[in-house]
Design a protein around this motif. Structure first.
Motif, PDB file in Angstrom:
ATOM      1  N   ARG A 183       9.009   6.706  -5.435  1.00  0.00           N
ATOM      2  CA  ARG A 183       9.333   7.798  -6.349  1.00  0.00           C
ATOM      3  C   ARG A 183       8.295   7.927  -7.475  1.00  0.00           C
ATOM      4  NH1 ARG A 183      15.303   8.040  -8.446  1.00  0.00           N
ATOM      5  NH2 ARG A 183      14.280   9.799  -9.480  1.00  0.00           N
ATOM      6  N   LEU A 184       7.789   6.800  -7.968  1.00  0.00           N
ATOM      7  CA  LEU A 184       6.757   6.850  -9.004  1.00  0.00           C
ATOM      8  C   LEU A 184       5.455   7.422  -8.460  1.00  0.00           C
ATOM      9  CD1 LEU A 184       7.315   3.474 -10.888  1.00  0.00           C
ATOM     10  CD2 LEU A 184       7.648   5.777 -11.815  1.00  0.00           C
ATOM     11  N   ARG A 185       5.124   7.075  -7.237  1.00  0.00           N
ATOM     12  CA  ARG A 185       3.911   7.629  -6.621  1.00  0.00           C
ATOM     13  C   ARG A 185       3.984   9.157  -6.574  1.00  0.00           C
ATOM     14  NH1 ARG A 185       4.112   5.071  -2.026  1.00  0.00           N
ATOM     15  NH2 ARG A 185       5.085   6.776  -0.870  1.00  0.00           N
ATOM     16  N   ASP A 186       5.162   9.666  -6.204  1.00  0.00           N
ATOM     17  CA  ASP A 186       5.331  11.113  -6.135  1.00  0.00           C
ATOM     18  C   ASP A 186       5.397  11.735  -7.528  1.00  0.00           C
ATOM     19  OD1 ASP A 186       5.373  10.923  -3.386  1.00  0.00           O
ATOM     20  OD2 ASP A 186       7.562  10.955  -3.237  1.00  0.00           O
ATOM     21  N   TYR A 187       6.118  11.103  -8.433  1.00  0.00           N
ATOM     22  CA  TYR A 187       6.286  11.651  -9.782  1.00  0.00           C
ATOM     23  C   TYR A 187       4.954  11.718 -10.526  1.00  0.00           C
ATOM     24  CZ  TYR A 187       7.746  12.100 -14.652  1.00  0.00           C
ATOM     25  OH  TYR A 187       7.874  12.523 -15.952  1.00  0.00           O
ATOM     26  N   LEU A 188       4.177  10.659 -10.421  1.00  0.00           N
ATOM     27  CA  LEU A 188       2.906  10.595 -11.143  1.00  0.00           C
ATOM     28  C   LEU A 188       1.792  11.343 -10.424  1.00  0.00           C
ATOM     29  CD1 LEU A 188       3.027   6.836 -12.192  1.00  0.00           C
ATOM     30  CD2 LEU A 188       3.408   8.816 -13.682  1.00  0.00           C
ATOM     31  N   GLY A 189       1.910  11.479  -9.119  1.00  0.00           N
ATOM     32  CA  GLY A 189       0.847  12.131  -8.361  1.00  0.00           C
ATOM     33  C   GLY A 189      -0.334  11.215  -8.147  1.00  0.00           C
ATOM     34  N   VAL A 190      -0.080   9.978  -7.704  1.00  0.00           N
ATOM     35  CA  VAL A 190      -1.137   8.998  -7.452  1.00  0.00           C
ATOM     36  C   VAL A 190      -1.054   8.526  -6.003  1.00  0.00           C
ATOM     37  CG1 VAL A 190      -1.224   8.256  -9.860  1.00  0.00           C
ATOM     38  CG2 VAL A 190       0.310   7.066  -8.270  1.00  0.00           C
ATOM     39  N   ARG A 191      -2.130   7.909  -5.522  1.00  0.00           N
ATOM     40  CA  ARG A 191      -2.182   7.505  -4.114  1.00  0.00           C
ATOM     41  C   ARG A 191      -1.489   6.165  -3.876  1.00  0.00           C
ATOM     42  NH1 ARG A 191      -4.708   8.950   0.500  1.00  0.00           N
ATOM     43  NH2 ARG A 191      -5.239   7.294   1.982  1.00  0.00           N
ATOM     44  N   ASN A 192      -1.805   5.177  -4.712  1.00  0.00           N
ATOM     45  CA  ASN A 192      -1.217   3.840  -4.564  1.00  0.00           C
ATOM     46  C   ASN A 192      -0.711   3.352  -5.914  1.00  0.00           C
ATOM     47  OD1 ASN A 192      -2.059   3.063  -1.693  1.00  0.00           O
ATOM     48  ND2 ASN A 192      -4.055   3.566  -2.597  1.00  0.00           N
ATOM     49  N   ILE A 193       0.515   2.846  -5.937  1.00  0.00           N
ATOM     50  CA  ILE A 193       1.044   2.206  -7.135  1.00  0.00           C
ATOM     51  C   ILE A 193       1.739   0.917  -6.713  1.00  0.00           C
ATOM     52  CG2 ILE A 193       3.153   3.620  -7.101  1.00  0.00           C
ATOM     53  CD1 ILE A 193       3.117   3.374 -10.217  1.00  0.00           C
ATOM     54  N   ILE A 194       1.377  -0.167  -7.375  1.00  0.00           N
ATOM     55  CA  ILE A 194       1.947  -1.485  -7.076  1.00  0.00           C
ATOM     56  C   ILE A 194       2.684  -1.963  -8.323  1.00  0.00           C
ATOM     57  CG2 ILE A 194       1.468  -3.862  -6.407  1.00  0.00           C
ATOM     58  CD1 ILE A 194      -1.234  -1.291  -5.795  1.00  0.00           C
ATOM     59  N   LEU A 195       3.975  -2.204  -8.204  1.00  0.00           N
ATOM     60  CA  LEU A 195       4.767  -2.643  -9.346  1.00  0.00           C
ATOM     61  C   LEU A 195       4.511  -4.112  -9.636  1.00  0.00           C
ATOM     62  CD1 LEU A 195       8.197  -0.887  -8.618  1.00  0.00           C
ATOM     63  CD2 LEU A 195       6.336  -0.135 -10.111  1.00  0.00           C
ATOM     64  N   THR A 196       4.522  -4.454 -10.924  1.00  0.00           N
ATOM     65  CA  THR A 196       4.337  -5.837 -11.369  1.00  0.00           C
ATOM     66  C   THR A 196       5.421  -6.183 -12.376  1.00  0.00           C
ATOM     67  OG1 THR A 196       2.884  -5.216 -13.206  1.00  0.00           O
ATOM     68  CG2 THR A 196       1.837  -5.660 -11.078  1.00  0.00           C
ATOM     69  N   ASN A 197       5.510  -7.481 -12.709  1.00  0.00           N
ATOM     70  CA  ASN A 197       6.589  -7.886 -13.610  1.00  0.00           C
ATOM     71  C   ASN A 197       6.239  -7.754 -15.089  1.00  0.00           C
ATOM     72  OD1 ASN A 197       4.909 -10.115 -13.867  1.00  0.00           O
ATOM     73  ND2 ASN A 197       6.176 -11.411 -12.541  1.00  0.00           N
ATOM     74  N   ASN A 198       5.011  -7.382 -15.419  1.00  0.00           N
ATOM     75  CA  ASN A 198       4.672  -6.964 -16.788  1.00  0.00           C
ATOM     76  C   ASN A 198       3.291  -6.321 -16.803  1.00  0.00           C
ATOM     77  OD1 ASN A 198       2.586  -9.039 -17.644  1.00  0.00           O
ATOM     78  ND2 ASN A 198       4.308 -10.414 -17.216  1.00  0.00           N
ATOM     79  N   GLY A 199       2.981  -5.679 -17.911  1.00  0.00           N
ATOM     80  CA  GLY A 199       1.729  -4.945 -18.008  1.00  0.00           C
ATOM     81  C   GLY A 199       0.516  -5.817 -18.239  1.00  0.00           C
ATOM     82  N   THR A 200       0.707  -6.986 -18.843  1.00  0.00           N
ATOM     83  CA  THR A 200      -0.428  -7.880 -19.083  1.00  0.00           C
ATOM     84  C   THR A 200      -0.932  -8.481 -17.782  1.00  0.00           C
ATOM     85  OG1 THR A 200       0.467  -8.395 -21.269  1.00  0.00           O
ATOM     86  CG2 THR A 200      -1.222  -9.859 -20.415  1.00  0.00           C
ATOM     87  N   LEU A 201      -0.009  -8.934 -16.923  1.00  0.00           N
ATOM     88  CA  LEU A 201      -0.422  -9.425 -15.611  1.00  0.00           C
ATOM     89  C   LEU A 201      -1.081  -8.318 -14.794  1.00  0.00           C
ATOM     90  CD1 LEU A 201       2.249 -11.906 -14.188  1.00  0.00           C
ATOM     91  CD2 LEU A 201      -0.198 -12.282 -14.486  1.00  0.00           C
ATOM     92  N   ALA A 202      -0.643  -7.090 -14.994  1.00  0.00           N
ATOM     93  CA  ALA A 202      -1.287  -5.974 -14.293  1.00  0.00           C
ATOM     94  C   ALA A 202      -2.769  -5.909 -14.646  1.00  0.00           C
ATOM     95  CB  ALA A 202      -0.577  -4.665 -14.645  1.00  0.00           C
ATOM     96  N   LEU A 203      -3.093  -6.073 -15.932  1.00  0.00           N
ATOM     97  CA  LEU A 203      -4.493  -6.089 -16.346  1.00  0.00           C
ATOM     98  C   LEU A 203      -5.241  -7.266 -15.721  1.00  0.00           C
ATOM     99  CD1 LEU A 203      -4.098  -5.199 -20.135  1.00  0.00           C
ATOM    100  CD2 LEU A 203      -5.428  -3.880 -18.469  1.00  0.00           C
ATOM    101  N   GLN A 204      -4.653  -8.451 -15.776  1.00  0.00           N
ATOM    102  CA  GLN A 204      -5.326  -9.640 -15.254  1.00  0.00           C
ATOM    103  C   GLN A 204      -5.578  -9.513 -13.752  1.00  0.00           C
ATOM    104  OE1 GLN A 204      -2.757 -12.288 -18.339  1.00  0.00           O
ATOM    105  NE2 GLN A 204      -3.637 -13.441 -16.663  1.00  0.00           N
ATOM    106  N   ILE A 205      -4.611  -8.984 -13.038  1.00  0.00           N
ATOM    107  CA  ILE A 205      -4.787  -8.812 -11.601  1.00  0.00           C
ATOM    108  C   ILE A 205      -5.844  -7.755 -11.311  1.00  0.00           C
ATOM    109  CG2 ILE A 205      -3.624  -7.971  -9.512  1.00  0.00           C
ATOM    110  CD1 ILE A 205      -1.086  -9.400 -10.666  1.00  0.00           C
ATOM    111  N   ALA A 206      -5.908  -6.736 -12.148  1.00  0.00           N
ATOM    112  CA  ALA A 206      -6.945  -5.711 -11.973  1.00  0.00           C
ATOM    113  C   ALA A 206      -8.330  -6.335 -12.042  1.00  0.00           C
ATOM    114  CB  ALA A 206      -6.790  -4.631 -13.040  1.00  0.00           C
TER     115      ALA A 206
END
Length: 393
Positions: free
Chosen positions: A41-64
């Motif tokens: 639903r977020l992929r469709d709502y935001l209009g993006v190709r791939n979205i991977i959920l994480t358990n917080n935003g800081t880990l999202a940065l580190q994984i990036a």
């Protein structure tokens, strides 16, 4: 105490319905059905190709950073939440600060090139307060110097640039779904990329590198979102139109009443805002502290976002001072803005700030306002006081 934000909880009955489904399946985490549904639903709502959920935003940065195999140094903004910098340092990537644009408060593309060093591999920029960066110029700089681009989009949920999600710019964008954000999963975050191979690598990194029960393909960490968090996200996503509408209404009122008295962030051209924050820049730190104290005396708790300027942090030294960021960080105060913020609280915020502004920035005679009512909101007229009046001539 009225804080800068209040977590939106959505429909309780709907949330409990999702909880009942979790109890029925016993599936609590590890890519459960609610996480899968929320990603779709977020992929469709935001209009993006791939979205991977994480358990917080800081880990999202580190994984990036890990997904892009970054080492050496990265050019980043000194005016952001501390996680933008600390996540780099944590991953062994040296932050190099470039200054911000005086008007938009985002990383200034013109300041980037002078800060690039031999080991610089990336640009890490923040869409500050949901104001889109100058993504096209940053892309040009990155291409010229063969740098990766990561956007910290913690403030930028639903923000669009030229009619497309701002998350479609850069190699990776990261999101925060912390409880204080306009869209949240209590704790959570996400990573967005239009590169399918990169998305697959990110999924492995988020799950210990596990391909299946018998195969582990490289190092990873546990960054998975759980089902209860996804349930909250699904409930709130249903109400996003209402959330954005109410935030826009409050922001418009603040801007109408305060815009002639305080410096406001300049919106990036061709972009849409989400009103995730309402920051004002006061004359100096003395006025900021005075206004903050006056508001707190009335039970209202504004916040200093973002202070201190990140180039002053002890663990990233030595750094070249970034004067625009340092000056702005001493002046910015974020005002309460969230769905359901009472009208009388908005009035108190406005009256308190304008009282300070009018009493200290103008001579006494100038504070006697003309008796003109044209242009006032009808529902405000009964509450008008001299400090609230605004020049319209």
């Amino acid at each position: 105490m009225i804080n800068v934000t209040r977590s939106y909880l959505g429909n309780k009955a709907k949330f409990l319905g999702y909880v009942d489904s979790i109890y029925a399946t016993g599936w609590l985490t590890n890519h459960g059905p609610l996480v899968t549904e929320l990603e779709e639903r977020l992929r469709d709502y935001l209009g993006v190709r791939n979205i991977i959920l994480t358990n917080n935003g800081t880990l999202a940065l580190q994984i990036a950073y890990r997904a892009l195999n970054l080492t050496g140094s990265a050019i980043t903004t000194p005016f952001s939440f501390v996680a933008t910098t600390s996540s780099l340092q944590w991953e062994g990537i040296r932050p190099i600060f470039a200054d911000i644009d005086k008007a938009t408060w985002n990383l200034d593309p013109k300041a980037i090139e002078a800060r690039i060093e031999a080991d610089t591999q990336a640009i890490v920029a923040t869409h500050v307060f949901g104001n889109a960066c100058d993504v096209e110029t940053i892309a040009q700089v990155a291409q010229q110097h063969r740098l990766k681009v990561i956007y910290d989009g913690a403030h930028a949920f639903s923000v669009r640039y030229k009619n497309h999600s701002v998350f479609n710019w850069g190699d990776i964008s990261t999101l925060s779904f912390h409880a204080t954000k306009l869209f949240h999963t209590i704790e959570g975050g996400a990573i967005v990329t239009d590169d399918d191979a990169l998305a697959a690598r990110i999924r492995l990194l988020c799950n210990f590198g596990i391909v299946d029960t018998d195969i582990i393909d490289g190092i990873g960490i546990n960054a998975k979102l759980n089902e209860f968090a996804a349930a909250m996200g699904l409930c709130i996503l249903d109400d996003m139109a209402l959330i954005l509408e109410q935030r826009e209404e409050i922001a418009s009122r603040y801007e109408h009443q305060l815009g002639d008295h305080f410096d406001l962030q300049l919106q990036q051209a061709d972009s849409q805002r989400n009103h995730s924050y309402f920051p004002i820049a006061l004359t100096d730190e003395t006025q900021l502290l005075r206004c903050r104290a006056a508001l707190m005396d009335k039970g209202i708790n504004p916040r200093r976002y973002f202070y201190p300027s990140l180039d002053t942090l002890s663990y990233v030294q030595p750094q070249i001072p970034q004067p625009e960021s340092r000056a702005l960080s001493r002046r910015v105060l974020c005002l309460p803005i969230y769905p359901g913020l009472p009208r009388h609280v908005q009035n108190t915020v406005i009256e308190t700030l304008l009282k300070d502004s009018s009493h200290r920035s103008q001579p006494q005679a100038e504070r006697i306002w003309p008796q003109v009512t044209a242009g006032w909101l009808v529902e405000d007229r009964a509450n008008l006081s001299a400090p609230m009046c605004k020049r319209i001539y």
